[in-house]
Design a protein around this motif. Structure first.
Motif, PDB file in Angstrom:
ATOM      1  N   LEU A 177       0.808  -1.221   0.000  1.00  0.00           N
ATOM      2  CA  LEU A 177       0.000   0.000   0.000  1.00  0.00           C
ATOM      3  C   LEU A 177       0.841   1.271   0.000  1.00  0.00           C
ATOM      4  O   LEU A 177       0.306   2.372  -0.035  1.00  0.00           O
ATOM      5  N   ARG A 189      -6.175  -6.477   3.402  1.00  0.00           N
ATOM      6  CA  ARG A 189      -6.271  -5.018   3.459  1.00  0.00           C
ATOM      7  C   ARG A 189      -5.835  -4.490   4.847  1.00  0.00           C
ATOM      8  O   ARG A 189      -5.010  -3.588   4.953  1.00  0.00           O
ATOM      9  N   ALA A 190      -6.381  -5.107   5.907  1.00  0.00           N
ATOM     10  CA  ALA A 190      -6.081  -4.624   7.265  1.00  0.00           C
ATOM     11  C   ALA A 190      -4.590  -4.771   7.583  1.00  0.00           C
ATOM     12  O   ALA A 190      -3.964  -3.841   8.120  1.00  0.00           O
ATOM     13  N   GLY A 230      -2.202  -5.018   5.415  1.00  0.00           N
ATOM     14  CA  GLY A 230      -1.502  -4.119   4.489  1.00  0.00           C
ATOM     15  C   GLY A 230      -1.460  -2.688   5.002  1.00  0.00           C
ATOM     16  O   GLY A 230      -0.454  -1.986   4.848  1.00  0.00           O
ATOM     17  N   GLU A 231      -2.546  -2.265   5.632  1.00  0.00           N
ATOM     18  CA  GLU A 231      -2.574  -0.896   6.173  1.00  0.00           C
ATOM     19  C   GLU A 231      -1.601  -0.750   7.336  1.00  0.00           C
ATOM     20  O   GLU A 231      -0.882   0.242   7.445  1.00  0.00           O
ATOM     21  N   TYR A 243       3.482 -10.075   3.213  1.00  0.00           N
ATOM     22  CA  TYR A 243       3.895  -8.662   3.255  1.00  0.00           C
ATOM     23  C   TYR A 243       5.395  -8.508   3.496  1.00  0.00           C
ATOM     24  O   TYR A 243       6.045  -7.670   2.873  1.00  0.00           O
ATOM     25  N   THR A 269      -9.615 -11.160   1.463  1.00  0.00           N
ATOM     26  CA  THR A 269      -9.412  -9.748   1.077  1.00  0.00           C
ATOM     27  C   THR A 269      -9.434  -8.766   2.261  1.00  0.00           C
ATOM     28  O   THR A 269      -8.527  -7.927   2.354  1.00  0.00           O
ATOM     29  N   PRO A 270     -10.426  -8.860   3.178  1.00  0.00           N
ATOM     30  CA  PRO A 270     -10.415  -7.887   4.281  1.00  0.00           C
ATOM     31  C   PRO A 270      -9.173  -7.985   5.174  1.00  0.00           C
ATOM     32  O   PRO A 270      -8.642  -6.965   5.621  1.00  0.00           O
TER      33      PRO A 270
END
Ligand SMILES: [Fe+2]
Ligand SMILES: [Fe+2]
Length: 253
Positions: free
Chosen positions: A15, A227-228, A230-231, A172, A223-224
């Motif tokens: 991200l 995303r979390a 990744g943030e 990641y 996916t969720p």
């Protein structure tokens, strides 16, 4: 080598990009020993994580012990600062096959991907150590960065979400390593530039393997969680950091 296609999915996955301030600091000649030392430790930690996953979730006891024995000479060198680098002989002997103890449909896939990853990380470890040796850069213990600890804080504490989150964190870490190698490489001397570029292909595959396993193992859409996590990862990379390490944030010292 044109490595742009290799990096494209990595840049889409992460991200944020490595801040220029980190590249400027990390490429200073006076930080080379620190950076290579941290890189060396990171290669071992990557191998340790994969070993832990195999032992905790799938391997039978003797296989788990055999795989631990692979790592021992490297761990002795890094954590106990054994001056005799026994791993020089060890890295050619990683051949034990792993016997899985359960019928999980993904057990063989996890073993296959993680065993290859361990072998490659230990080979990278050896390569970094060789460069340090050739340049007369001594190894001494350093503190670890906040990065891995910060990511671990994001992990859910009940299964199977714990395993899935750990795999996403693995994705990641590998993706960021790949992105950092590519970002830093042009600022280094020719030998190191070549070496860092040579690592891109395997690190990109490690990222893919972790993500594929997470999707395979999770009973629901990942996916969720991607995303979390990744943030959280992007925050660790973009926020000020008091220490320079391979995965540190924006230098603030
Ligand atoms: Fe590696
Ligand atoms: Fe890797």
């Amino acid at each position: 080598m044109n490595y742009a296609p290799l990096l494209e999915p990595i840049h889409q996955f992460l991200l944020c990009r490595t801040p220029q301030a980190w590249i400027d600091e990390a490429s200073k000649p006076e930080n080379l020993t620190l950076l290579l030392t941290d890189h060396l430790v990171c290669e071992l930690k990557a191998a340790q994580t994969a070993t832990w996953l195999i032992r905790k979730y799938v391997a039978d006891k003797p296989s788990g012990e055999a795989i631990l024995a692979w790592l021992k000479p490297y761990e002795d060198f890094i954590f106990r600062e054994h001056a005799d680098s026994q791993f020089i002989h060890a890295h050619k002997n990683l051949t034990k096959s792993i016997i899985v103890r359960n019928e999980l449909p993904w057990a063989d896939d996890l073993v296959e991907k993680m065993v290859l990853l361990i072998k490659e990380e230990l080979h990278h470890f050896y390569q970094v150590w060789e460069i340090m040796q050739a340049r007369g850069l001594p190894y001494s213990k350093i503190t670890s960065s906040r990065y891995a600890k910060g990511l671990l804080r994001e992990i859910t504490t009940h299964e199977p979400d714990t395993l899935v989150d750990k795999l996403i964190c693995g994705a990641y870490i590998e993706a960021r390593s790949c992105e950092r190698f590519a970002s830093l490489a042009p600022y280094l001397d020719a030998e190191l530039e070549k070496f860092y570029i040579s690592l891109l292909r395997s690190e990109a595959r490690h990222y893919q393997d972790y993500l594929t396993l997470a999707a395979h193992i999770s009973p629901k859409d990942i996916t969720p969680r991607v995303r979390a996590i990744g943030e959280a990862e992007a925050k660790l990379i973009s926020e000020p950091d008091k220490e320079l390490r391979f995965h540190s944030g924006v230098p603030a010292f």
